[in-house]
Structure formats: structure tokens, C-alpha cells
Design an enzyme around this catalytic site. Sequence first.
Site, PDB file in Angstrom:
ATOM      1  N   GLY B  15     -21.164   6.075  26.016  1.00 43.87           N
ATOM      2  CA  GLY B  15     -20.512   7.324  26.438  1.00 43.87           C
ATOM      3  C   GLY B  15     -19.487   7.101  27.532  1.00 43.87           C
ATOM      4  O   GLY B  15     -19.621   6.192  28.339  1.00 43.87           O
ATOM      5  N   THR B 148     -22.824   3.782  33.435  1.00 43.05           N
ATOM      6  CA  THR B 148     -23.486   4.962  32.893  1.00 43.05           C
ATOM      7  C   THR B 148     -23.597   6.030  33.969  1.00 43.05           C
ATOM      8  O   THR B 148     -23.879   5.729  35.121  1.00 43.05           O
ATOM      9  CB  THR B 148     -24.903   4.674  32.319  1.00 43.05           C
ATOM     10  N   ASP B 150     -25.869   8.018  33.946  1.00 43.67           N
ATOM     11  CA  ASP B 150     -27.305   8.299  34.062  1.00 43.67           C
ATOM     12  C   ASP B 150     -27.974   7.525  35.194  1.00 43.67           C
ATOM     13  O   ASP B 150     -29.088   7.863  35.592  1.00 43.67           O
ATOM     14  CB  ASP B 150     -28.009   7.980  32.739  1.00 43.67           C
ATOM     15  N   ARG B 196     -31.479  12.558  29.902  1.00 47.89           N
ATOM     16  CA  ARG B 196     -32.537  12.719  28.915  1.00 47.89           C
ATOM     17  C   ARG B 196     -33.857  12.162  29.456  1.00 47.89           C
ATOM     18  O   ARG B 196     -34.888  12.795  29.343  1.00 47.89           O
ATOM     19  CB  ARG B 196     -32.112  11.932  27.661  1.00 47.89           C
TER      20      ARG B 196
END
Lengths: 413, 413
Positions: B15, B148, B150, B196
Amino acid sequence: MSVLKGNAVVGQSGGPTAAINSTLAGVIRGAKEAEKQGVIKTLYGMRNGIEGLLEEKLIDLTDFFDSEDKLRTLETTPAAALGSCRKKMKSPEDDPETYERLIDIFRKYDIRYFFYIGGNDSMDTVSKLSAYAAEQEYELRVIGVPKTIDNDLMATDHTPGFGSAAKYVAITMKEILRDISVYNMKAVTIVEIMGRDAGWLTASAALTKLSGGVAPDLIYLPECAFDPEAFLSSINEIQKKQPAVLVAISEGIKFADGRYVGEGLGGRKVDAFGHVALSGAGKVLEQLVKEKLGCKVRSIELNLPQRCASHTASATDIAESSGVGFAAVRAAVSGKTGVMMTIDRIPSEDYLVSFGSANIAEIANEVKRVPLEYINAEGNGVTDECINYLSPLIQGEIRIEYENGLPKHIVLS
Amino acid sequence: MSVLKGNAVVGQSGGPTAAINSTLAGVIRGAKEAEKQGVIKTLYGMRNGIEGLLEEKLIDLTDFFDSEDKLRTLETTPAAALGSCRKKMKSPEDDPETYERLIDIFRKYDIRYFFYIGGNDSMDTVSKLSAYAAEQEYELRVIGVPKTIDNDLMATDHTPGFGSAAKYVAITMKEILRDISVYNMKAVTIVEIMGRDAGWLTASAALTKLSGGVAPDLIYLPECAFDPEAFLSSINEIQKKQPAVLVAISEGIKFADGRYVGEGLGGRKVDAFGHVALSGAGKVLEQLVKEKLGCKVRSIELNLPQRCASHTASATDIAESSGVGFAAVRAAVSGKTGVMMTIDRIPSEDYLVSFGSANIAEIANEVKRVPLEYINAEGNGVTDECINYLSPLIQGEIRIEYENGLPKHIVLS
């Protein structure tokens, strides 16, 4: 005309914008000038608009007169620093108590100047209040100062707050264009933009064209009926040339039969209270693409940041919003009442504006929609004329003061 | 160790982030240095990651060596300028053709250096490829460079791209805090943030506390089971003191029984293909609040802008992302292979980092979650220790070049 001496009150009403506090700063600067002239003594701020005024929730804004630093931070603080309300005023015939109470409060605080920064409902308040005060022979100068990200008020070339929202939308669309172009696979991205009745903000998505040449592939405004079949076949056509398709839609797009797309493609769903259930136009079209085209699809609702992202405010908008607030005080001092301030575009090669005013009774409760010459023949894009109208409004970046990595805001307590 | 001369290739995968192009710029700067030393001759960029490499879709990035201006624009262009892919590589035993093909391409282009900028899947590719090349006795230096939003990769203090996403989240939360506070009525606003499996980005919503003192009232991460009853009673408690409640949730929050909140409160809904239908945790909680508390409620999904909003990039993140790309080339030239570059925080009063590397086989396919000491006892907020860890990562603003009111981007064609 004799000089009307007394105090002033200013309020903010309706949905927040990134520039409504800049207009407040402009009113404060105007009141400071009028104070020096011996006209206005104290400037009060009403908490939560006319609702707070009715409860005498007033704060003295005169403190700001000596702090240009604080005014500059106020200019770049999003939302309504005084608080807001969504009160829709009844007519004096239907609710005489409220109007009598207002006049009592004006007398008590010697208020002779009333500035109301807001959208359509707020202009309606201004209209009713100025008529009532005149009828009661209470000398009150009532001025509406426009504010709305929707750009849907009549008489003004555009509304304060719109340019910053348009800039946020265009920056975000440009970044999303980069994001969705990284994968080499068919995908549709649908971005839902605020605008129930007028598509101005959604049209601003096209401004990316002037900065890098790429724009959303399809743009749908509430001004044109939305045809699902044409939408799907347009996507198919585009995907013959490129895998990723970007679509911008107004939240308020409607089918030809008048139903909102957000109501869904089936029959009208009604909840337990009889309200039509809107799941959002973006979600409905996401489902449609998934079912009919089967490719990857995502919908994005830009939501609140559209109206409160002051970190990307347009320098043009912030300057004009402050300027129109300042001009409102000058207009009131010079004798105007029952008017809404306007931003008038001066025909010329460069972008130039002046501040004017218009009779409020002719403005309130009207909606200025995107004219059809700004929309392409297929109803799925905007014309260069539209882009030329919009482009000057997003020019310039403001200098934001940061504090621990985040924009500094002023909170009035 | 002898100097390994040859060409280099760099790819981006997974991503997009606001900083992945800054790392590309760092690799380009590193390759430029190595070219001056006579080690690397040509730096190729693979289009769409390893997928493009397999089709020999390569572009020569050596042109960038002479343009520090272009490199600076590249640093602040969001998403992956080379394009990306989501290919999960099989093992050489299961797919020998792909690996043989890669070695053929490396020989054909005399590629001896392989830089792959990506997240967990990309590190897995790096791990498999470096092991395979060694086995085949093809001398190849394979380096993974983390990326990332995340922040969930092991071995590194934090990941490039995370700081900018965290800054975007914190700025947006601060602006939303202003927005939701303008009305004097009970309302709940739920903001759904990417993440997530790990709650790092959602935790960043708390950073507003260090800039103005106000923070979201409730923060829920995937690391703790979500209890709907406790959630509703927390809102009730807060509304005894204030009308507007702001809630930040990770998209991946789960009930105690392991089901995603996004699956809804009823039974598990499965679509025609047997996939679990996720309507989004924010929408599910919006419905819950509406039904159980009856007050005004809105959910906002921050969506793609979290990972592509480079106009609010963290200067710290952009500098580190470029720095770690540069360090990757130096590490490869000095003989490292089969490693992921890391950002190591140096224990000190000030925030200081150095760049290191870690054996990739130990990193790939692991997830670094928010540790429990960073989460409060009620599981609905983060600790000061967490805020202190996060705060340095969002410091500093980058200077963006604007073009017609919008940030200028570089598009590689």
C-alpha cells in the site's frame, strides 16, 4: 445620517467552516476601528448563536482589540470559536415572545449593531430580526455575513469558507489520484463530497486538472439527474484506456424520478420513525459497481474534514473572509441594515474583488445552483468555464503556527 | 570483502504511504554516491514491483542523479511513483520458474543490488529471494527497506511512513474536535482509523493532548477485546460532563469472541461468495449508539487520505525515510544482504535515531502490536508512555511546493 453609538454583538450560526473564525476576526478588527472612532464601545460575542443570546450568554471580545497575534491564530482556527446553533426562527407573529425578549436584551446591553455570520438559515434570522426591529422603532443595524462551504448563497460571487473547502477537496483528490494509480489492475474509486442541493464543492474536484493535468474521470452534481446505466457504461469506456477510474459525486445526487441516490436502487426504505434511510450515495454506487462490473471498488466519504480542515485553508479565502467581516462593520456604521455582505468579482484579467451588500429579503431561503453552462453535455463533468470560475478561490497557502507537531488553535472559554 | 560491481534495481510494493517516495529518493541518492565510487553503474526502477520486474518493465533512474530539485519534489509526492503490486511470492519449491526467471533477468541486466521498499509481504519476498540467490551462488545483495503506515514491523523502532500517517490522523482529529464542539447538544462522533491487526495509527489520535490539551474521549485498539456494553456506559458517563463525545477506533477492533466489530452485532453475515461481509466498525457502532442512546451520532472513516496525505507529512518521517533509503545502499555496498533496514531509537533525553539492519528471516510475517503498557486499564485509551513514544515521530512540517493552489507532484512515465 447621524452616528449611531452603542455596543455591538456578533454571532456564528450553522455548520462550521475553516474560515468562519476569520470573518469573526474581521468583525473584531472592524469593531476596533469603530471603537477608536467613538462609535462602538463594547463588542460582545454570543455563545451558540441566537440561542445563547436569548440566554444572555455573552462574552466580551474587546480583549482581542489589542492582540493581532491572537487574531491571526483565530483566523486559522477551524469551526466556530463562539459556538454555533441551528435555530430556525419563527416569524414574529408566531413567536412574539422571542422577539420581545431579544429587544429587551438589546436595550439592557445597549446593543445597536448585530452581526450574524452564517448560511441560509442565518440570513433568514437576519431578515426577520431587521424587519422586526424597524417595526418596533428600535434602532438596530443588522448585518448578515455569509458563510458556507456549499457556495449556494445568492447575490455574492462566492461565499467565505467555500474556497478553503474547495482547496481541501482538490488537494485530497490529487493525493487520491496518486494513490489509486499505483496498482496495475481495474479499480473504481468513488469519492462522496458534501453538497445536498448544489454541486459547487464537488465541481472543485476538477481543479486538479490545472495542477498536473489529471482530473477525476467522472463528476456528478445534484444539478443533473443521475443515470446508473450511463454511469456504468462510462466506466467501461474509460477502463478500455486505463485501469483505475476516479469518480467524484455530490452527496445529493438524485435519480431522474427525484429520489436521492443515497436511498438506494431498490424501493424507498423507511425506518421506524418514517424517515427515509440514506445509506450514502457513495455506498450505493459502490455496491452497484461491485454487482454489475465485478471489479475492485471503494467508496470514500470525505465527511467533516471538508468543512474543518483549516490546515489547508485557501489564503484567498481567509483574506476575503476576514475582509468581508471588516467591511460588515464599516457598512453598519455607515448606516446599512437588513443586508447581507457580498463578495463581488470585478471583471478584469486578474482576479479582483470588492465587498458590497445586498438586500437580505431577496437572498434568504434561495439556493444558488451550479449553472448548466458549467456542466458538460454528458452531465458527468464540468466545463473549463467552471474551472476558471473556481480556480482563483483556492489560490495561496496560509502560514500555520504549529505546536508539538499540530496546528495551533484558539479556544474561547 | 571485495567490492561487488554491477547495476542496482529498486522497487516499491504494498500500500502507498506519504513517505515511500522519500525512501526511493534516498536510494537514488545512495546509488549516486555508489556510482561516484565506481560500484553501481545504473539504477533501474521496477514498474509495479516484482510483477513489473518479471516483465522487464524497468526505467532508468540515473537521470535523477543530477537533479536534487526533482528528488525533493519526489520526496513529497505521495503513493508509489514506480507503481506497486501486492504479489505474495510462493516458495522456490512451489514456483521454481519465477525464481529462475528472476536470476535470468538479473544476469541480463547485470543486477547485483536489489532494494525492495515495502511492508510485511515485501519483506517475505526479500527473504525468499536472498536465500534463493545464495543457493544458486548468484552474488546478489538483497535489502528490504521498511514502509508501512501500520508501524507493525518487528525489529525497527518504527516504520517509515508511519509518522506522516500519524500526523495526518492527529491533525484531522484536532480539527474534528473543534468541529464537533460548536453545538450545545449531545452527540457522538466515531472516527474509524486504519489498522487491521495493530492499533498504532489509532493510538496517534491521542497526540492532540500535547497540543491544546484536548484528546478523543475514547480510543479502542485491536489489541483489546471490544465490549459494547462498556462502550455505551462510558459514553453515558462522559455525557454527564460534556455533550460532545469523540471516539477513535481501529478498523480491526474485535469482540471478545474474536469476530470483527465490522461484521455487526448480529450473526455473521456471509455474501454469495462465502466472504464475511464487513460493513465497517464505525457504521456498526454508529447504529448501536443510535439504537441504544438515541443521541445524534456520526461515523467518519478516514480512509485513503491517511496513507496518501503528503501535504501534512511529518518532516521527521520524510527525513528518516530518505535517510534509511540512503543507508540501505551503503549497507549493501559494504556487504550486507538478506536484511531489513531498521530505525533504531538511541536512548537519550532528546529524540535521536540511527539506521541499522536486522536479519530478514526473523522479521518477515511477524506483526508488532501495541504493547499492553501503552493501553490504559479500561482498554479505552492510551497511556502517557504511548504518547511519549509517538510524539517525536510527527514533529516538523515539510515545505511543499504549490502549483496553481495544489501541491506539486512528480509522475514518472
